[in-house]
Design an enzyme around this catalytic site. Structure first.
Site, PDB file in Angstrom:
ATOM      1  N   HIS A   1      17.196  20.811   9.017  1.00  0.00           N
ATOM      2  CA  HIS A   1      17.598  22.168   9.399  1.00  0.00           C
ATOM      3  C   HIS A   1      19.093  22.274   9.704  1.00  0.00           C
ATOM      4  O   HIS A   1      19.647  23.360   9.666  1.00  0.00           O
ATOM      5  CB  HIS A   1      16.796  22.594  10.628  1.00  0.00           C
ATOM      6  CG  HIS A   1      16.193  23.961  10.552  1.00  0.00           C
ATOM      7  ND1 HIS A   1      16.053  24.693   9.394  1.00  0.00           N
ATOM      8  CD2 HIS A   1      15.667  24.740  11.533  1.00  0.00           C
ATOM      9  CE1 HIS A   1      15.473  25.846   9.661  1.00  0.00           C
ATOM     10  NE2 HIS A   1      15.242  25.911  10.950  1.00  0.00           N
TER      11      HIS A   1
ATOM     12  N   ASN B   1      16.982  30.408  15.317  1.00  0.00           N
ATOM     13  CA  ASN B   1      16.305  31.714  15.299  1.00  0.00           C
ATOM     14  C   ASN B   1      17.148  32.849  15.869  1.00  0.00           C
ATOM     15  O   ASN B   1      16.771  34.012  15.755  1.00  0.00           O
ATOM     16  CB  ASN B   1      14.979  31.630  16.057  1.00  0.00           C
ATOM     17  CG  ASN B   1      14.011  30.686  15.389  1.00  0.00           C
ATOM     18  OD1 ASN B   1      14.300  30.088  14.352  1.00  0.00           O
ATOM     19  ND2 ASN B   1      12.843  30.538  15.980  1.00  0.00           N
TER      20      ASN B   1
ATOM     21  N   ASP C   1      19.842  25.361   4.940  1.00  0.00           N
ATOM     22  CA  ASP C   1      18.774  24.634   4.258  1.00  0.00           C
ATOM     23  C   ASP C   1      17.804  25.602   3.593  1.00  0.00           C
ATOM     24  O   ASP C   1      17.541  26.682   4.112  1.00  0.00           O
ATOM     25  CB  ASP C   1      18.017  23.759   5.258  1.00  0.00           C
ATOM     26  CG  ASP C   1      17.367  24.578   6.366  1.00  0.00           C
ATOM     27  OD1 ASP C   1      18.104  25.253   7.127  1.00  0.00           O
ATOM     28  OD2 ASP C   1      16.129  24.568   6.472  1.00  0.00           O
TER      29      ASP C   1
ATOM     30  N   ASN D   1      14.244  31.747   9.332  1.00  0.00           N
ATOM     31  CA  ASN D   1      14.464  32.412  10.622  1.00  0.00           C
ATOM     32  C   ASN D   1      15.938  32.648  10.928  1.00  0.00           C
ATOM     33  O   ASN D   1      16.294  33.639  11.564  1.00  0.00           O
ATOM     34  CB  ASN D   1      13.813  31.618  11.753  1.00  0.00           C
ATOM     35  CG  ASN D   1      12.307  31.721  11.702  1.00  0.00           C
ATOM     36  OD1 ASN D   1      11.754  32.712  11.247  1.00  0.00           O
ATOM     37  ND2 ASN D   1      11.635  30.677  12.148  1.00  0.00           N
TER      38      ASN D   1
END
Length: 190
Positions: A19, A68, A93, A114
């Site tokens: 991530h 997020n 990513d 997100n």
């Protein structure tokens, strides 16, 4: 001014995860240009300014809000510096691209990511440029565990190849030649 954003999660726990590919690319770019990130607590980000030329400044941004909520930092900085969404470039990513692949696209939806959901909620339009770096999907199991997991040796080699090619063409991309940059990155990352 242009904004070049790397998406990721703050803290050493997440540094090497799939991530955090956006953070890792910005760290590599900053190192290659002799830049150092500083905390920008007002904006919940780490930033540094890259003076590419006398006429072009690029603010590199690593939001420290967790993935997020990335849009909170990016939206605040875009408003503060009065940067149009078309002058924002985001490295992140992408589960739907295999490891070792890169795709550049302007505008669009969030594709379930997100970080992009948050960006779309905090920017005026979704017309920023997306620099998607493939991490592939897990063969089975939980997607969350996959993105928060560490890439294996082969995936890390793919990442290094993509980073090297993107590093060579990031200036072309920032100059508004996304198609040319994408073609060269594809050729140079083979």
């Amino acid at each position: 001014m242009k904004l070049l954003v790397g998406l990721g999660n703050p803290g050493s726990k997440y540094e090497q995860t799939r991530h955090n590919i956006g953070f890792r690319f910005l760290d590599l770019l900053a190192k290659s240009e002799g830049l150092r990130f500083d905390a920008a607590p007002r904006f919940h980000a780490e930033t540094t300014i890259w003076n590419r030329s006398p006429s072009q400044r690029v603010l590199l941004i690593k939001p420290q809000t967790f993935m997020n909520h990335s849009g909170e930092a990016v939206g605040a900085l875009a408003r503060y510096y009065q940067v149009d969404d078309e002058d924002i470039f985001v490295v992140y990513d992408d589960l739907d691209l295999p490891s070792g692949k890169l795709r550049i696209k302007q505008g669009g939806g969030h594709g379930g990511h997100n970080g992009l959901k948050s960006l779309n909620a905090h920017l005026e339009t979704p017309e920023y440029t997306r620099i998607k770096i493939g991490i592939g999907r897990p063969p089975h199991g939980d997607v969350t565990a996959w993105v928060l997991g560490k890439p294996d040796e082969g995936d890390r080699a793919d990442e290094n190849r993509i980073f090297a090619a993107l590093l060579e063409e990031v200036g072309t991309l920032l100059d508004g030649h996304a198609d040319r940059a994408a073609n060269r990155i594809h050729l140079n990352s083979q």
